[in-house]
Structure formats: structure tokens, C-alpha cells
Design an enzyme around this catalytic site. Structure first.
Site, mmCIF file in Angstrom:
data_model
loop_
_atom_site.group_PDB
_atom_site.id
_atom_site.type_symbol
_atom_site.label_atom_id
_atom_site.label_comp_id
_atom_site.label_asym_id
_atom_site.label_seq_id
_atom_site.Cartn_x
_atom_site.Cartn_y
_atom_site.Cartn_z
ATOM 1 N N TYR A 1 -20.854 86.843 -32.331
ATOM 2 C CA TYR A 1 -19.632 85.898 -32.261
ATOM 3 C C TYR A 1 -18.752 86.592 -31.292
ATOM 4 C CZ TYR A 1 -17.219 88.164 -36.174
ATOM 5 O OH TYR A 1 -16.484 89.066 -37.073
ATOM 6 N N GLU A 2 -18.207 85.567 -30.745
ATOM 7 C CA GLU A 2 -16.990 85.380 -29.341
ATOM 8 C C GLU A 2 -17.577 85.775 -28.384
ATOM 9 O OE1 GLU A 2 -14.839 83.862 -30.144
ATOM 10 O OE2 GLU A 2 -14.643 83.559 -32.412
ATOM 11 N N GLY A 3 -19.057 85.500 -28.445
ATOM 12 C CA GLY A 3 -20.144 85.494 -27.490
ATOM 13 C C GLY A 3 -20.187 87.128 -27.514
#
Length: 566
Positions: free
Chosen positions: A425-427
Site C-alpha cells: 500500500y501507498e505505492g
């Protein structure tokens, strides 16, 4: 689970390794005196040890659930959240004009790590609010700031981030959520979002969603995206939470880990929202929150590494086996190697994260662009390396436990299950590496070279007294410089093909740099001994990593899909 907050380690790093004294000497952060830092970290550490750590297993064994459209959180999470909010830990760095402490991001980073180590599922809630607070501070209208920031900073309300859609994934520009003007300055938001962390709870008055959506006739792709603040309950004129908005939690994901953190599918059906920033400029505003979150997520990885290490160390010291000096498995060479690896890797990742936070603080205090580019360069490294190390250290912790690591009752497996998503997550970490060799080298490598020059100068200064440590770091830095030159001179596809090993190799050299600084500050102590372990045993990995990074893409794409068929 038991946990000891590493407050003394944070103090050592801030004082001797990552340059925090430069932050404290600025007028902007003059209140960040040694006494203030000690007091803040000590109090946050006590909360993490006494209140949050006991919730770790409760969240895993009694997951958040959805009952008749209402999210029910894990036992004790309401009291844990209230301790975070009442202690002022939601927004240490937030603007004092709205109730924040206005303290440096480096201190926030230390506190976030301790909360992550003690109970990662619950820590996700304040992390989301922190990112939303920063985004609103930078991009929201004065009206929105005055209404929402005090509530978010106090913890009365919490914030979320709504980016991902089922058909879009990491391709944010493919989103289809719509925003129709209502004619009164508000917008009707309609669409579905997935993977929304802490999309709802049963212990705050309101949940404030930052939602990416597309206005009518907006251009395709990311340039046609706007950002909206969409509360669960529409505020009354007096600022209290009013009627329920037209949105709902559709379902909660059944996840591998982080069971105490509700991750939702959200549906918006003409929900009332307010524009944040300018029309069609939503990605710029959202990236403020995402960059905050990327540092925060990297720190989550470091926190889990610390928690897993402490858990493994306690088990190893108490596991009696063989006729050895301590009559425990800590006297076996391989166990000692695993524990030292966990400790050294955590130190390296923690140092990188704190150095990134210091760069953010220096940019905030001075406005100097060099600090901004330093922070931008370190952000993807912090996120990817911090989470990779969290995963790897948690896995080593399982191995230290032996067969008992595979037994859920010991709690060792939970660290591995909880931290695994942080690399996604978050890239994803692959996206972080592409960002590093793409956007972050668009300056022809100037920011990277400035950092490499500093590392090499420090290694050169260390050579006289510590040649066994200074020489390897200097040599590794030279290889990093040559590989950076290769990245700058080659095309996008070739850079992307080697981006993951390049980021890892860069982090390896940074880790050697920070271990060397620690050894120089503590030449006869444990930091010097740990530095020798890292520099002699782990730093040499940079050779293979950076050789891999320079291979280009030809051989990769010479492999056909038929070659990869099962």
C-alpha cells in the site's frame, strides 16, 4: 505483547547520526530542545508500552467487523485510540493555530514508530489523520481548515484517504468516481473506492474522507482529477457532526493480517463533498498526503521490525538448549547471526527514515530547495527499504523461534502477517523504485550526487581512525556513484528494469553510512560492534545489487511469455 520503547536509541540517533541538532537550531523549531524531545519521547513510549502493546493480540484474535452497516472495532481499541488522542499524539507536527504542537517531523517519526511497534492495526488510524491534516493545511480553504483541522488534531474526528478503485488499481488516472456541482459550492460525489483503511469506527463522532473524483468534462488521466472532503456526517453550523451523508461501508476485507484495522469497500451515492484545492489539481493535493503516508508507512515497517526483534530476542534468551555459556540458543552462531542481522537492519532502516524526516524539517524551517529535493530523494527509499526490512526481520524472527514460530499462540507470526501489506500500500515498492530512478533523477542526479558526496566525505574522514569501516563505505559509495551515472545516462526502460536493486543498493550504502557515523560517536560501544557486523557482512551485498541494476532491460524482455508459461 510486551514491548520496550527504544527511547534512548532515538536520542542517540537524533543527537549523533541524522543531524537533528540542525533542526533544533532553527527558529522554526527552537522549542525542540533536548528536554522537550526527551519528555515527548518518554511519554509516548510509556503509552505504547502500557496501553497500546497489550492491544496487539486482541486486534489479531478479535478482528474488526461489520454489523448491520456499523463497524465494530476490536476490544480495547476505543480506549487505545482515546489515549492517543488525549495525549495529543494525533498531530504532533500540526499547526499550533489549530491545536497542534508544531514539533518537527523527526519527532513524529519516532512516535509513529513506537506506536507501530506496539500495535500496528491501531496506529493506522492516526497515521491517516496525520496525512489528511497536512493535506488540508497546504491546500484547503480557510473555511475548511477552521472547521476540520481542530477536530482532526484533537482526535474527535479521524481522516481517511480514498484513491483506489476496483478497475484502476495503481493507475489512479483511470478512476471513474464522479463529482457533480450542486450549485451551492458543494459537490455530489458518486462512485466506489476500495482498500480504505479505517474507513469507519465506533469511537469517534465523524470520519472525514479525502476522495479523488472527476468533474464533468474533465480531461482523461490524472490531469482531470480533483480532490474532495466528504465527511461521514455533515457538520452542523456549530461544528458538531450532523446528519449522515450519502455514503456507506459496503464490506470489510478479510485480510492476511492487520485484523484489528477495518479495511473497507466504500460506496458514495451523491454524497456531499467540498473541493480541496483547485479543480483538476487533486493529484497535487493528494500527493501531499501520500508523501506523508509514504514516510509513515516506511516507519511502520521499522516499527514492526523492532517489535519482532524484541519478541525474538526474549524467546531466544529464554530458550534453553545445549551446554553453552548462557545455556540458551543465543550462544549458537546462527542464532546470534540472525539476532545481529535483525538489530543491524532495523538500525539502518530507522536511520534512513529519521534522516528523511530531518530533511523535511529543514525544508520547512529554511525553505531551501536542496532540503526539499533531499526529502524527495529519501522518501521512496524510506518507504521501500523500511517495509522490506520489516518483512525480512519479521521472517527472521519466525526462524529464531524455530517450530514455535509456526504456532500462532507465540505471536511471532502476527508480525509477519501484519507487516506484509506495507510493501504494497501507498505505492508498491516497485513503484517506489521507479519513482527513484524516474522523477528523482530528473535533475540529472544532482540531489543523489550531493548525498553521495556527503557519504563519501564522511567515510574519508573516518579512514584514519577506522580504516576497517571507512574504506568499505567509501568503496561502496563509489560503486553507487558509478551506478547512478549509468541510471542518468540510460533510457527509461533500462532504468526501470534495474530500479529495485538500485534502490536496495542505495539503501545498503546509506545503512553503511549511518552505521559508520554511529561507530564514530560510540567507538568502544555496542554501536561500533553493530557497525562492524553491518559493514563487513551486509554492506557487501551492494556489489551484486548495483551490478544487477546496470544490466538494462534487453535480457529481461528477451524472455517471452511462452518461456514463463507454467
Amino acid at each position: 505483547m510486551s514491548y520496550r520503547a527504544p527511547v534512548s536509541e532515538f536520542r542517540f540517533l537524533l543527537d549523533h547520526v541524522v543531524g537533528f541538532q540542525n533542526v533544533a537550531e532553527t527558529s522554526r523549531f527552537a522549542e525542540a530542545t533536548p528536554e522537550t524531545v526527551d519528555a515527548v519521547l518518554t511519554e509516548a513510549g510509556k503509552m505504547c508500552e502500557d496501553i497500546l502493546a497489550p492491544l496487539q493480540r486482541a486486534g489479531d484474535l478479535h478482528p474488526a467487523g461489520l454489523e448491520n452497516g456499523v463497524v465494530r472495532t476490536s476490544p480495547g481499541f476505543d480506549a487505545g485510540y482515546r489515549a492517543i488522542a488525549d495525549g495529543g499524539w494525533m498531530a504532533i507536527a500540526a499547526d499550533p493555530d489549530y491545536g497542534g504542537m508544531g514539533l518537527p517531523m523527526a519527532m513524529v517519526t519516532a512516535v509513529n514508530e513506537m506506536m507501530s511497534a506496539s500495535c500496528l492495526s491501531l496506529q493506522l488510524a492516526p497515521l491517516m489523520s496525520q496525512g489528511q491534516i497536512e493535506a488540508l493545511e497546504h491546500h484547503a480553504s480557510q473555511t475548511l481548515k477552521q472547521l476540520y483541522l481542530p477536530k482532526l488534531i484533537s482526535g474527535e474526528w479521524v481522516g481517511t484517504m480514498n484513491l483506489t478503485e476496483p478497475q484502476a488499481g495503481s493507475d489512479v488516472g483511470a478512476l471513474t468516481t464522479k463529482a457533480e456541482p450542486n450549485g451551492d459550492g458543494t459537490y455530489a460525489i458518486s462512485g466506489q473506492k476500495i482498500y480504505i483503511s479505517w474507513a469507519d469506527n465506533d469511537f469517534t463522532d465523524n470520519v472525514c474522507h479525502l476522495v479523488l473524483a472527476r468533474l464533468p468534462d474533465a480531461v482523461p488521466g490524472t490531469k482531470g482529477i480533483s480532490l474532495f472532503l466528504v465527511p461521514k456526517r455533515i457538520p452542523n453550523p456549530d461544528g458538531s457532526a450532523g446528519v449522515t451523508n450519502s455514503l456507506k461501508v459496503v464490506s470489510l476485507e478479510h485480510k492476511m493480517g492487520l485484523h484489528g484495522s477495518p479495511t473497507a469497500v466504500m460506496h458514495y451515492d451523491g454524497a456531499t463533498g467540498w473541493l480541496v484545492g483547485e479543480e483538476n489539481d487533486g493529484m497535487r493535493a493528494m500527493f501531499t498526503m501520500m508523501n506523508n503516508a509514504r514516510l509513515g508507512v516506511g516507519v511502520q515497517g521499522v516499527g514492526v521490525a523492532e517489535g519482532a526483534y524484541q519478541h525474538a530476542l526474549a524467546y531466544a534468551e529464554g530458550r534453553k538448549q545445549g551446554r553453552t555459556e548462557n545455556n540458551s540458543i543465543t550462544d549458537h552462531a546462527d542464532v546470534r547471526r540472525m539476532l545481529a542481522t535483525m538489530r543491524a537492519e532495523t538500525f539502518a532502516a530507522r536511520s534512513i527514515a529519521l534522516a528523511c524526516a530531518v530533511a523535511i524539517d529543514m525544508e520547512t524551517a529554511t525553505g531551501h530547495s536542496d532540503w526539499a529535493t533531499r526529502a524527495a530523494l529519501l522518501t521512496p527509499i524510506t518507504k521501500a527499504f523500511g517495509t522490506d526490512i520489516g518483512i525480512e526481520v519479521a521472517q527472521i524472527g519466525l526462524q529464531v523461534h524455530g517450530g514455535m514460530g509456526f504456532v500462532e499462540e507465540t505471536g511471532a507470526a502476527q508480525y509477519s502477517r501484519d507487516v506484509r501489506v506495507t510493501a504494497i500500500y501507498e505505492g508498491t515498492n516497485g513503484i517506489q523504485s521507479m519513482d527513484l530512478v524516474g522523477r528523482k533523477l530528473m535533475d540529472r542526479g544532482e540531489a543523489a550526487y550531493r548525498l553521495i558526496d556527503e557519504i563519501q566525505a564522511d567515510a574519508e574522514a573516518a579512514r584514519t581512525l577506522h580504516p576497517d569501516l571507512g574504506d568499505p563505505v567509501w568503496d561502496a559509495c563509489e560503486t553507487l556513484r558509478e551506478t547512478t551515472e549509468w541510471m542518468v545516462e540510460n533510457g527509461t526502460q533500462d532504468r526501470f528494469a534495474g530500479s529495485v536493486p538500485y534502490l536496495r543498493g542505495f539503501a545498503r550504502v546509506l545503512g553503511g553510512h549511518f552505521h559508520l557515523k554511529a561507530a564514530r560517536a560510540d567507538p568502544n560501544g555496542r554501536h561500533a560492534r553493530l557497525a562492524r557486523f553491518y559493514i563487513h557482512r551486509l554492506l557487501p551485498e551492494h556489489i551484486g545489487l548495483l551490478a544487477h541494476a546496470r544490466q538494462g532491460a534487453d535480457d529481461l524482455f528477451a524472455i517471452t511469455m511462452d518461456d514463463l508459461a507454467a
